[in-house]
Every structure is written in structure tokens, then in C-alpha cells.
Design a protein around this motif. Structure first.
Motif, PDB file in Angstrom:
ATOM      1  N   ARG A 334       0.845  -1.188   0.000  1.00 32.62           N
ATOM      2  CA  ARG A 334       0.000   0.000   0.000  1.00 32.62           C
ATOM      3  C   ARG A 334       0.882   1.239   0.000  1.00 32.62           C
ATOM      4  N   THR A 336       0.251   4.024   1.354  1.00 34.67           N
ATOM      5  CA  THR A 336       0.214   4.730   2.634  1.00 34.67           C
ATOM      6  C   THR A 336       1.453   4.428   3.460  1.00 34.67           C
ATOM      7  N   THR A 374      -6.573   5.850   1.068  1.00 35.47           N
ATOM      8  CA  THR A 374      -5.287   6.436   0.702  1.00 35.47           C
ATOM      9  C   THR A 374      -5.537   7.820   0.129  1.00 35.47           C
ATOM     10  N   LYS A 375      -4.480   8.597   0.041  1.00 38.14           N
ATOM     11  CA  LYS A 375      -4.567   9.936  -0.524  1.00 38.14           C
ATOM     12  C   LYS A 375      -3.628  10.050  -1.719  1.00 38.14           C
ATOM     13  N   ASP A 378      -0.107  10.810  -0.818  1.00 32.41           N
ATOM     14  CA  ASP A 378       0.671   9.666  -0.329  1.00 32.41           C
ATOM     15  C   ASP A 378       1.104   8.760  -1.467  1.00 32.41           C
TER      16      ASP A 378
END
Length: 573
Positions: A334, A336, A374-375, A378
Motif C-alpha cells: 500500500r 500509505t 489512501t490519498k 501519499d
């Protein structure tokens, strides 16, 4: 009944890759590219004649893939293999494996036939087990079962698709046994029933088992249960590892703590819980695999870096023990967690050479629709961190998810233009129309909210790629309130065009016509330095594009020489 050998079929079916129509459509051009650019060399010999000279003294490694040779059976690499082999061994069988793509070929009128080089060897087996985990269509599975039954084989089904399908659909298939739960401790009972060691009462103890006996259909009444995965490590044997060049696949979790809207991974094989092995257990397993000859581990888990605390401890064990000096590994991660630069550096020092990042989109709106947690910022940091420390990353991009619009696609293309991993894998969203699917986006409220409509049949489209018409057959046909499947495919192909034009730094691996010529990026990352692999990946996309666009051969050859020189690749002949 042959009680000595069983044939196990596994791997991805031929309809599994959305980019395969481009590979097939440009097969002639790719062969000509190899011949004209590399002189007398042809695709089938590139793996012997072009080797990497920038490594640790091993002059035999090539980034090019050994090409299939007619009549020669191919090695099957499958994560479930060691488990199934152990089950067969416990029942007194030796197991042989075949890749689904090697065993089956396309017949006339879109049918499926057994490859000619398997017809005679198949006669040595009475029992064939077929893993459906990477068989994507019910119609494909039916054709495979029919082909095996036409040869008089006892057919055992298992894996993800068998688990997902309803019993009524499954009963229309001509199998002998179908196991809709995890295989450990259960496949051996089925095999012993085949040979008369176990009576039918034993089958009743196996959760999710369907079987036929004396022309009647039976279903086990045993309650659903999960195996003790955390303490049950089945490791690949020495010969298995040697046959696969020291590369072994490994599973450390089942299930997932996240519930992304598009994903069925958290629910596979009836699972609803997140089960994982400890960092210490993984370390002990990997140390044993190294002793058996493994030099690269491909971690199959969707989220190997979650929990972060576990990944951090494992990295520390690999570094402090010195195992990181001899064993490399690849994983899915991921963004993140990888937005933390120190964590990325730790993974790289621990032997991690490749990560697949589920970036999915450059639009925060779409990430929110997906419930990715998530962004975008990120995602960008994770890519930059990997590039900075020399950890080779592939970015997965999912095009056409419900809520996708022309505007959100522009955001994704802009995101990839601003920061890109060396490799980009683009996928068109494929909804799961299976009755009773647990996939969140296909639940009634979401279907209504996004206006999802479609059917399970193929979506057939003809698109022009490099001025040539290519026929695509996607697994379903769909539309939602803001995009059609056809438009999503067009955008996916356009990302490839932008990559070839240099607007996106990375290669578009999914839709590259030459993809099957090359070893997977995770394997290259285990043997090539980051900067050399990146030069090779980016260089290949440019030289192939120049060739297809009709640039003078002398120009293409010169660019190829520059690419190979920067990538530390040497032509031996």
C-alpha cells in the motif's frame, strides 16, 4: 487406477490479460523487430544471447524470456503448487504440474482444446486437478472440464472461481469433485476416495465439497471452517525451487483488513477474517527456503507491508541475520506505508527489490469511491520514495471505476505525468456479475447509486493501436452513469500512448506488444540494478515504438545499442 501420479493444472488462463490482443495482434511485427534490430537473433534465442553484465559476476542472466518451444512442456510457477503437491504426497501420489496456458490452446469457433504436446503425456494420468483461481470466466472453465472429460479423466476442481460460483451453476459442469474451501488437509481425502482408501463418509467431513457418485450429485453437510493458516507452513521442496530457477512464491496472509470497493480478495474461499503469519514465522520459512535453494521470494499477499510493525520486524531480522545479502524479494504494498521514506529505505536494505503499488487513480474522488483509504499525495510520495532509494516499483492503475469521468481520467493522466514508477500496469475495471458476489461495489445500493448495468458476457471492441486494428474481448460488458466500458478501454490505451510519447516516464507494461519477450519486472529487479532495469524498461518502449512507426532501421539499431549499453546488457554473438 493410476495411484502413482496426478496432474495438476494451475496458473492464469489465456483470457486473463487485457493486453494479450495487442501481443497477439503485433506478433509478426515483434518477430520482425527481433530479427531486424538484433541481426540474426530471433525471439526464441534472445535469452541465451543477450545477458546482463552489471551483476555480481553471473553472466548467464538475461532480461529476455525463454520462448515456448512447440512440443516442450513448460514449467508451471504457481503459489498453490507446494500445498497441492504436499496433499498429493500425503495420499501416495507424485504430482506433476502444467500451466493452463501451456496445457490448453484455443480451438476452432472459440473452443478450447488440449495442446498437442500434452495429448500423449496426458494418457499417463487418470486424475487431473484443476485450480480455478486464475480462470476468469465460467465459459472458459466449462470448456476446460469438457476437454478433460472427453479424455476420460477424473476431474477435481478447486480454487477461487469454484468457490465463487453457485452450486446450481457448478452442477452444470461435468466434474467429479469440486472443493469450495481451502485445500490443506482436504485434497488428500478426495484423492484417497478416488483410489478406494476412503469411503464416502469421509467426503461428508469436507466443508464445501460437491461430488458425483453413481450418476448422483452429493454435497457435504460439514460446517464451513478455515484451516489453521498461521501455524501451517507448507514450503516448496528443493526440486520445485531448482526447477524454477531459485524463484519461489510465498503466502503470509489470507484475507485483508481493508474493504476496497472493487476487490474480492478479503472474501476468497469463504474467508472473512484477516489471518497472518508472524514476522518470526516468515523469517524462519524464508531461511529454510534459502537453505533449499531459493534466491528470490515473490510474496503473493495483496498487502505484505501491512501491518507495518510486522514488516519492520521482518526487515530487521533479514538484515541482522545477513539473509538479506543472499535472498531478494518482491511484494504488493500500500502506498500509505511507503509514503514513509525511512520505511522504504528499510525494505530496500532488507532485500526488497520490487513492489507493486495499487495506485489505482490520480483522482481523490475516485480513491474515495473505491474506499482505498489512501490519498493522492501519499501515492505520489510512495512513488518518489521508491525511485529515490532504487526500489523498483510498478504502479497499478484501474480505469473506469464507477464515478470515473473524463475529468477524473485527466487527473490520473496528469498524476502519472508528474511522477511515475518505471513500470505502469493499466487495467480496465471489470465488475463481478457473479450471483451473490461479496464485492462491495456490486451490492444493490451501489449498483443503483452509480447506475451500473451490464452482463457477464464478453465486451468486444475493435480499437486502432499504432495504426492497426486490434480486437479486444473483455471479460464482461458494462456501463455506469458516467462512463462506458469502451470509453474506459480507450483511456487505458491512451495512457500507453502517452507513455510511448514520453509524457509519462514509465513503460506501459500491460499493453506492451513485446511484454511476453521479457521476464516479469519483479524477476528483473532481483538480478538487475535499479538504474539498469529502468534504462532497459524505458529504452525498450522507445525503440519498439520507433520501429513500429517506421523509423529507419539504422536509427532504431543505434537507439537499441545505446539502451543496452546503459542497461549493462551485452550481446554475446
Amino acid at each position: 487406477m493410476n495411484r502413482e501420479r496426478i496432474l495438476i493444472l494451475a496458473g492464469m488462463s489465456r483470457d486473463g490479460f487485457q493486453g494479450d490482443p495487442i501481443v497477439d495482434g503485433f506478433a509478426g511485427e515483434t518477430a520482425a523487430f527481433c530479427g531486424e534490430v538484433f541481426g540474426d537473433t530471433v525471439a526464441g534465442r534472445l535469452d541465451k544471447e543477450i545477458v546482463y553484465s552489471g551483476g555480481n559476476g553471473d553472466a548467464s542472466f538475461s532480461p529476455f524470456q525463454s520462448q515456448p518451444v512447440s512440443g516442450i512442456r513448460q514449467v508451471c510457477q504457481t503459489g498453490v503448487g507446494p500445498i497441492l503437491a504436499a496433499e498429493a504426497r500425503a495420499a501416495g501420489f507424485h504430482s506433476d504440474f502444467a500451466s493452463l496456458q501451456d496445457f490448453f490452446v484455443d480451438g476452432e469457433d472459440y473452443s478450447i482444446a488440449i495442446a498437442q504436446h500434452w495429448v500423449e503425456p496426458l494418457s499417463a494420468y487418470d486424475i487431473v486437478a484443476l485450480s480455478t483461481t486464475f480462470v476468469l470466466k465460467f465459459e472458459t472453465l466449462r470448456a476446460m472440464v469438457d476437454a478433460l472429460k472427453a479424455k476420460g479423466k477424473i476431474v477435481i476442481l478447486g480454487g477461487v472461481l469454484a468457490n465463487k460460483l453457485g452450486d446450481l451453476s457448478l452442477w452444470t459442469l461435468n466434474f467429479d469433485y469440486c472443493l469450495k474451501s481451502e485445500a490443506e488437509g482436504r485434497l488428500r481425502v478426495i484423492l484417497e476416495h478416488c483410489t478406494g482408501v476412503q469411503k464416502e463418509e469421509a467426503l461428508e467431513t469436507l466443508p464445501g465439497l460437491l461430488w458425483r457418485a453413481n450418476a448422483s450429485m452429493s454435497k457435504s453437510s460439514a460446517s464451513f471452517s478455515l484451516i489453521d493458516f498461521e501455524s501451517n507452513s507448507v514450503l516448496a521442496e528443493t526440486q520445485w525451487i531448482a526447477d524454477r530457477g531459485g524463484v519461489v512464491q510465498y503466502e503470509s496472509v489470507r484475507g485483508c483488513p481493508f474493504r476496497c470497493e472493487f476487490c474480492d480478495y478479503p472474501y476468497l474461499m469463504g474467508n472473512k477474517t484477516f489471518r497472518m503469519k508472524s514476522a518470526d514465522q516468515i523469517f524462519e520459512d524464508w531461511r529454510e527456503l534459502y537453505e533449499r535453494g531459493a534466491r528470490h521470494v515473490d510474496a503473493l499477499d495483496s498487502l505484505f507491508t501491512v501491518p507495518k510493525k510486522r514488516a519492520t520486524r521482518l526487515a530487521g531480522l533479514l538484515i541482522s541475520s545477513g539473509l538479506a545479502q543472499g535472498l531478494t524479494w518482491a511484494c504488493y504494498a500500500r502506498a500509505t506505508e511507503l509514503a514513509d521514506a525511512e520505511f522504504v529505505s528499510l525494505l530496500q536494505r532488507a532485500g526488497c527489490r520490487y513492489v507493486f503499488l495499487g495506485i489505482e487513480s490520480g483522482s481523490q474522488l475516485i480513491l474515495n469511491n473505491m474506499r482505498k483509504v489512501t490519498k493522492v499525495v501519499d501515492n505520489a510520495r510512495a512513488i518518489r520514495n521508491c525511485n529515490s532509494v532504487g526500489l523498483y516499483a510498478s504502479s497499478g492503475i484501474l480505469v473506469g471505476f464507477p464515478g470515473e469521468t473524463e475529468e477524473t481520467i485527466v487527473e490520473t493522466k496528469a498524476f502519472l505525468g508528474e511522477q511515475s514508477s518505471p513500470s505502469v500496469h493499466v487495467f480496465v475495471w471489470i465488475p463481478d456479475f457473479t450471483e451473490g458476489t461479496p464485492v462491495p461495489i456490486m451490492q444493490e445500493d451501489r449498483v443503483a447509486r452509480f447506475g451500473i448495468r451490464g452482463k457477464g458476457g464478453q465486451g468486444a471492441y475493435t480499437k486502432v493501436v499504432w495504426g492497426k486494428s486490434v480486437d479486444f474481448h473483455l471479460r464482461t460488458e458494462w456501463a455506469h452513469s458516467s462512463m462506458t466500458q469502451e470509453r474506459a478501454l480507450e483511456h487505458a490505451l491512451d495512457i500507453g500512448r502517452l507513455a510511448r510519447a514520453g509524457h509519462i516516464w514509465g513503460e506501459d507494461f500491460s499493453f506492451a506488444p513485446y511484454r511476453t519477450m521479457l521476464k516479469h519486472p519483479s524477476i528483473l529487479a532481483a538480478r538487475m540494478a535499479y538504474e539498469h532495469q529502468a534504462e532497459f524498461a524505458i529504452g525498450m518502449k522507445y525503440v519498439y515504438d520507433a520501429y513500429i512507426r517506421g523509423s529507419p532501421i539504422s536509427h532504431v539499431v543505434q537507439r537499441t545499442k545505446v539502451c543496452m549499453s546503459k542497461a549493462q546488457l551485452e550481446l554475446l554473438v
